[in-house]
Motif scaffolding. Structure first.
Motif, PDB file in Angstrom:
ATOM      1  N   VAL A   1      -9.325  -6.558   3.529  1.00 26.07           N
ATOM      2  CA  VAL A   1     -10.198  -5.786   4.508  1.00 26.07           C
ATOM      3  C   VAL A   1      -9.407  -4.688   5.208  1.00 26.07           C
ATOM      4  CG1 VAL A   1     -11.962  -5.580   6.145  1.00 26.07           C
ATOM      5  CG2 VAL A   1     -11.913  -7.522   4.547  1.00 26.07           C
ATOM      6  N   GLU A   2      -8.460  -5.387   5.722  1.00 28.49           N
ATOM      7  CA  GLU A   2      -7.430  -4.405   6.691  1.00 28.49           C
ATOM      8  C   GLU A   2      -6.856  -3.376   5.882  1.00 28.49           C
ATOM      9  OE1 GLU A   2      -6.248  -7.754  10.100  1.00 28.49           O
ATOM     10  OE2 GLU A   2      -5.433  -7.991   8.177  1.00 28.49           O
TER      11      GLU A   2
ATOM     12  N   ALA B   1      -6.289   2.145   3.635  1.00 26.11           N
ATOM     13  CA  ALA B   1      -6.186   2.854   2.316  1.00 26.11           C
ATOM     14  C   ALA B   1      -7.218   3.912   2.581  1.00 26.11           C
ATOM     15  CB  ALA B   1      -6.565   2.095   1.100  1.00 26.11           C
ATOM     16  N   LYS B   2      -7.969   3.889   3.327  1.00 20.85           N
ATOM     17  CA  LYS B   2      -9.273   5.018   3.713  1.00 20.85           C
ATOM     18  C   LYS B   2      -8.764   6.056   4.454  1.00 20.85           C
ATOM     19  CE  LYS B   2     -13.671   2.704   2.994  1.00 20.85           C
ATOM     20  NZ  LYS B   2     -13.203   1.737   1.990  1.00 20.85           N
ATOM     21  N   ARG B   3      -7.627   5.809   5.347  1.00 16.39           N
ATOM     22  CA  ARG B   3      -6.956   6.749   6.268  1.00 16.39           C
ATOM     23  C   ARG B   3      -6.046   7.640   5.277  1.00 16.39           C
ATOM     24  NH1 ARG B   3      -5.732   5.117  11.514  1.00 16.39           N
ATOM     25  NH2 ARG B   3      -7.532   4.019  12.373  1.00 16.39           N
ATOM     26  N   TYR B   4      -5.830   7.181   4.139  1.00 14.28           N
ATOM     27  CA  TYR B   4      -5.049   7.985   3.076  1.00 14.28           C
ATOM     28  C   TYR B   4      -6.138   8.655   1.979  1.00 14.28           C
ATOM     29  CZ  TYR B   4      -1.072   6.517   5.682  1.00 14.28           C
ATOM     30  OH  TYR B   4      -0.245   6.141   6.867  1.00 14.28           O
TER      31      TYR B   4
ATOM     32  N   ALA C   1      -3.977  -0.679   9.612  1.00 14.76           N
ATOM     33  CA  ALA C   1      -4.620  -1.659   9.126  1.00 14.76           C
ATOM     34  C   ALA C   1      -4.736  -2.746  10.341  1.00 14.76           C
ATOM     35  CB  ALA C   1      -3.947  -2.244   8.044  1.00 14.76           C
ATOM     36  N   GLY C   2      -4.053  -2.773  11.394  1.00 12.53           N
ATOM     37  CA  GLY C   2      -4.137  -3.768  12.427  1.00 12.53           C
ATOM     38  C   GLY C   2      -3.302  -5.108  11.999  1.00 12.53           C
TER      39      GLY C   2
ATOM     40  N   LEU D   1       0.839  -1.333  -0.045  1.00 16.36           N
ATOM     41  CA  LEU D   1      -0.019   0.029  -0.076  1.00 16.36           C
ATOM     42  C   LEU D   1       0.825   1.395   0.082  1.00 16.36           C
ATOM     43  CD1 LEU D   1      -2.672   1.194  -0.263  1.00 16.36           C
ATOM     44  CD2 LEU D   1      -2.834   0.904   2.558  1.00 16.36           C
ATOM     45  N   LYS D   2       1.970   1.090   0.800  1.00 19.28           N
ATOM     46  CA  LYS D   2       2.897   2.374   0.872  1.00 19.28           C
ATOM     47  C   LYS D   2       3.459   2.502  -0.707  1.00 19.28           C
ATOM     48  CE  LYS D   2       7.194   2.033   1.519  1.00 19.28           C
ATOM     49  NZ  LYS D   2       8.482   2.013   2.330  1.00 19.28           N
TER      50      LYS D   2
END
Length: 294
Positions: free
Chosen positions: A47-48, A53-56, A37-38, A17-18
């Motif tokens: 899902v995590e 991703a939503k945080r960004y 993500a946990g 993701l990064k």
């Protein structure tokens, strides 16, 4: 904040993701992504990663295909639109990021690989990507899951990790460029504009900008001898490489600010080379450094 291999077996999801976020010019730390993500030693599922991703400001949907050519078409279409795609390969054991397609060759950012930026043919990607399930007798069946990273509000920057650029980043002599990618990007993001941004002002390409100012920056840095001329030239070439990758331009009416920002960045590199820090009471590019300390 750069591009480098993962330190363990279970951080591949946050790294993937990064790397996708880097395409949009967002510099994120893999540990911050892991916390969002946990992630734990068992890894990170889709899902995590979507939650992180939503945080960004991005969504991470799942698209499933059961035909290899349909999957290839979808993947190619996303990449052509500048959308990176997370793929869970090797029987859903490892996350990678697909960022470009060029004539049947796919550019992957693979944090498990010693050379993170890879170029592989479709035939190899298809073999790595297909998931057969846990049934060893189900080899005739398979699924291909795509997880495009879609920004909710668009993105200022879009990196073009072409096959040629990927091969350059894979060369050993460019390891400092990949590891410091975030620093170069951060410096440029504050002084450059996107080529696609409408403007009535005259703009300079990275090639024109650095051709105009490289010698002055080299001369300034040479005063202290903290970084030798070749090291400064390398840093400037790295800045140009990153600027070209993101299709950046420099405003001709703001060149002085851009030059000052780049000089400050060189100060930081100089201080780091000498073991000093900017603001410590010493001016990084004014104190001579004995050659034996270089």
């Amino acid at each position: 904040m750069g591009i480098y291999p993962q330190p363990n077996d279970w951080l591949c999801g946050p790294f993937a993701l990064k790397h996708a976020l880097l395409v949009f010019g967002t510099v994120a730390d893999e540990h911050d992504i892991a916390r969002a993500a946990g992630t734990d030693p068992s890894g990170t599922d889709e899902v995590e990663l979507d939650r992180a991703a939503k945080r960004y400001g991005c969504d991470l949907p799942t698209v499933r295909r059961e035909d290899a050519e349909d999957a290839r078409t979808d993947l190619t279409d996303y990449l052509a639109r500048g959308i990176p795609v997370l793929l869970c390969i090797q029987q859903w054991d490892h996350w990678v990021t697909a960022v470009h397609e060029d004539d049947g060759r796919f550019v992957l950012l693979d944090s498990r690989h010693p050379v993170v930026v890879r170029v592989i043919p479709w035939e190899l990607l298809r073999t790595l990507w297909v998931y057969h399930g846990r049934d060893p007798h189900a080899r005739g069946l398979g699924v291909y899951d795509l997880h495009p990273v879609v920004p909710r509000h668009g993105a200022t920057w879009h990196a073009s990790f072409t096959a040629g650029r990927a091969r350059a980043l894979g060369e050993w002599e460019n390891r400092s460029l990949t590891r410091q990618w975030g620093e170069y990007l951060h410096t440029l993001s504050d002084i450059a504009v996107s080529r696609s941004e409408p403007s009535d002002l005259f703009q300079l390409s990275p090639g024109a900008f650095f051709a105009r100012h490289e010698e002055a920056l080299l001369t300034r840095a040479a005063v202290s001898r903290a970084l030798d001329r070749s090291a400064v030239r390398e840093a400037l070439h790295h800045l140009r490489f990153v600027a070209d990758t993101y299709d950046m331009m420099f405003r001709a009416d703001d060149e002085r600010h851009a030059v000052a920002a780049i000089a400050s960045f060189l100060d930081t590199l100089s201080a780091r080379a000498r073991g000093a820090t900017p603001g410590s009471g010493r001016t990084p590019l004014s104190d001579p450094v004995p050659p034996e300390r270089l």
